[in-house]
Design a protein around this motif. Structure first.
Motif, mmCIF file in Angstrom:
data_model
loop_
_atom_site.group_PDB
_atom_site.id
_atom_site.type_symbol
_atom_site.label_atom_id
_atom_site.label_comp_id
_atom_site.label_asym_id
_atom_site.label_seq_id
_atom_site.Cartn_x
_atom_site.Cartn_y
_atom_site.Cartn_z
ATOM 1 N N MET A 1 0.842 -1.196 0.000
ATOM 2 C CA MET A 1 0.000 0.000 0.000
ATOM 3 C C MET A 1 0.880 1.249 0.000
ATOM 4 S SD MET A 1 -2.960 1.164 2.698
ATOM 5 C CE MET A 1 -4.011 -0.212 2.218
ATOM 6 N N VAL A 2 0.457 2.254 -0.762
ATOM 7 C CA VAL A 2 1.229 3.490 -0.857
ATOM 8 C C VAL A 2 1.250 4.220 0.484
ATOM 9 C CG1 VAL A 2 1.445 5.721 -2.031
ATOM 10 C CG2 VAL A 2 0.571 3.746 -3.282
ATOM 11 N N ASP A 22 10.876 4.849 -6.711
ATOM 12 C CA ASP A 22 9.872 4.399 -5.745
ATOM 13 C C ASP A 22 9.060 5.540 -5.140
ATOM 14 O OD1 ASP A 22 11.909 5.525 -4.254
ATOM 15 O OD2 ASP A 22 11.806 4.021 -2.643
ATOM 16 N N LEU A 102 6.164 4.092 -2.912
ATOM 17 C CA LEU A 102 5.674 2.819 -3.422
ATOM 18 C C LEU A 102 6.481 1.650 -2.853
ATOM 19 C CD1 LEU A 102 5.361 3.858 -7.172
ATOM 20 C CD2 LEU A 102 3.494 3.678 -5.511
ATOM 21 N N ALA A 103 5.802 0.552 -2.578
ATOM 22 C CA ALA A 103 6.475 -0.683 -2.200
ATOM 23 C C ALA A 103 7.089 -1.318 -3.447
ATOM 24 C CB ALA A 103 5.470 -1.632 -1.552
ATOM 25 N N GLY A 105 7.616 -3.165 -6.647
ATOM 26 C CA GLY A 105 6.666 -3.705 -7.612
ATOM 27 C C GLY A 105 5.313 -3.036 -7.630
ATOM 28 N N GLU A 106 5.085 -2.079 -6.737
ATOM 29 C CA GLU A 106 3.784 -1.400 -6.655
ATOM 30 C C GLU A 106 3.684 -0.297 -7.699
ATOM 31 O OE1 GLU A 106 0.895 0.409 -3.119
ATOM 32 O OE2 GLU A 106 3.075 0.455 -2.881
ATOM 33 N N ALA A 107 2.522 -0.151 -8.310
ATOM 34 C CA ALA A 107 2.296 0.890 -9.324
ATOM 35 C C ALA A 107 1.635 2.108 -8.686
ATOM 36 C CB ALA A 107 1.396 0.352 -10.431
ATOM 37 N N PRO A 109 -1.136 4.741 -7.984
ATOM 38 C CA PRO A 109 -2.594 4.591 -8.035
ATOM 39 C C PRO A 109 -3.180 5.144 -9.331
ATOM 40 C CG PRO A 109 -1.925 5.304 -5.858
ATOM 41 C CD PRO A 109 -0.692 5.355 -6.716
#
Length: 271
Positions: A1-2, A22, A102-103, A105-107, A109
């Motif tokens: 989660m951001v 990131d 960002l974690a 691999g997280e994109a 939102p």
């Protein structure tokens, strides 16, 4: 989660900034010290120009507006993208909002990704113009009306006057008082106002449209937020000033008498 952290930084003309892989910025308010147009360029795309009259670095007693709230037209700087301030040499811009983290691999939102794609075509900006009402040693006749700001968008453009409008007359011979000068809006040549003086003077008293709102004039800005004026492509919108004093207003012997109008406007380039 951001995760989100507070963003409040000063950027300077002449420097190019780059986001890490990131982190991203969501810029929700901007202010500048530039007296001529200054704008953010994000990933090579220009955003809305502003000046310190309508978007100062700070809210002070001399300008109560403070940094411009971008509302739903905020700016996004995604990971790995560059941005810079395009404006006069040495200009500063204050950017206020959120830092997104960002974690792995997280994109970013989707609401921010979609805004990033649109921000070069839909944004807040300003319109400003000055007109001479009387040359030095001359006068501005009673009931005379002068064009100050005229706008005719291109076919694919739309401007919406739905924010602050400021107006002032500068006359070193004497200060303007209530009941002497009014401001009128025209769309396609039709005044958006009463047509005779039976219900009162024409236009909006210029001192009710402080330039800028301040502790020594009027703290409350004049705004069209409640009754926006849409100016479609190939249509003409005008803002004029009118001498309602009942007599001529004299300029000084050494300086012209001028009127200046500035407005915060929403700009949209149609698809």
């Amino acid at each position: 989660m951001v995760k989100y952290f507070k963003l409040d930084k000063i950027i300077v003309q002449g420097t190019t900034y780059e986001m890490p892989n990131d982190r991203f910025y969501v810029i929700r308010r901007i202010g500048t010290d530039a007296t001529t147009a200054a704008k953010l360029v994000i990933d090579g795309v220009e955003t809305g120009p502003v000046i310190n009259d309508i978007a100062p670095l700070h809210k002070t007693s001399s300008n109560q507006l403070g940094p411009l709230d971008l509302k739903n037209l905020f700016y996004v700087v995604p990971p790995n993208k560059t941005f810079y301030l395009d404006g006069p040499s040495g200009a500063k811009m204050r950017i206020i909002g959120q830092i997104g983290v960002l974690a792995p691999g997280e994109a970013m939102p989707p609401q921010f990704a979609s805004r990033f794609a649109e921000q070069g075509k839909h944004y807040w900006t300003y319109k400003k113009a000055t007109a001479t009402l009387a040359a030095a040693g001359g006068s501005w006749a009673a009931d005379a009306e002068a064009d100050v700001l005229t706008l005719t968008p291109k076919t694919i453009e739309k401007y919406i006057f739905n924010h602050v409008v400021m107006a002032k007359v500068e006359n070193s011979a004497s200060a303007i008082s209530e009941g002497e000068v009014a401001v009128r809006f025209y769309l396609e040549g039709t005044p958006l106002d009463i047509l005779t003086t039976g219900p009162g003077h024409k236009g909006i008293d210029i001192l009710s449209m402080p330039y800028p709102p301040s502790g020594t004039t009027e703290r409350i800005p004049f705004t069209l937020e409640d009754l926006p004026i849409e100016v479609l492509g190939d249509h003409t919108f005008e803002i004029k000033v009118l001498n309602i004093s009942g007599s001529a207003i004299s300029a000084s012997d050494t300086a012209d008498m001028t009127a200046t109008i500035a407005a915060i406007v929403e700009y949209l380039k149609q698809k």
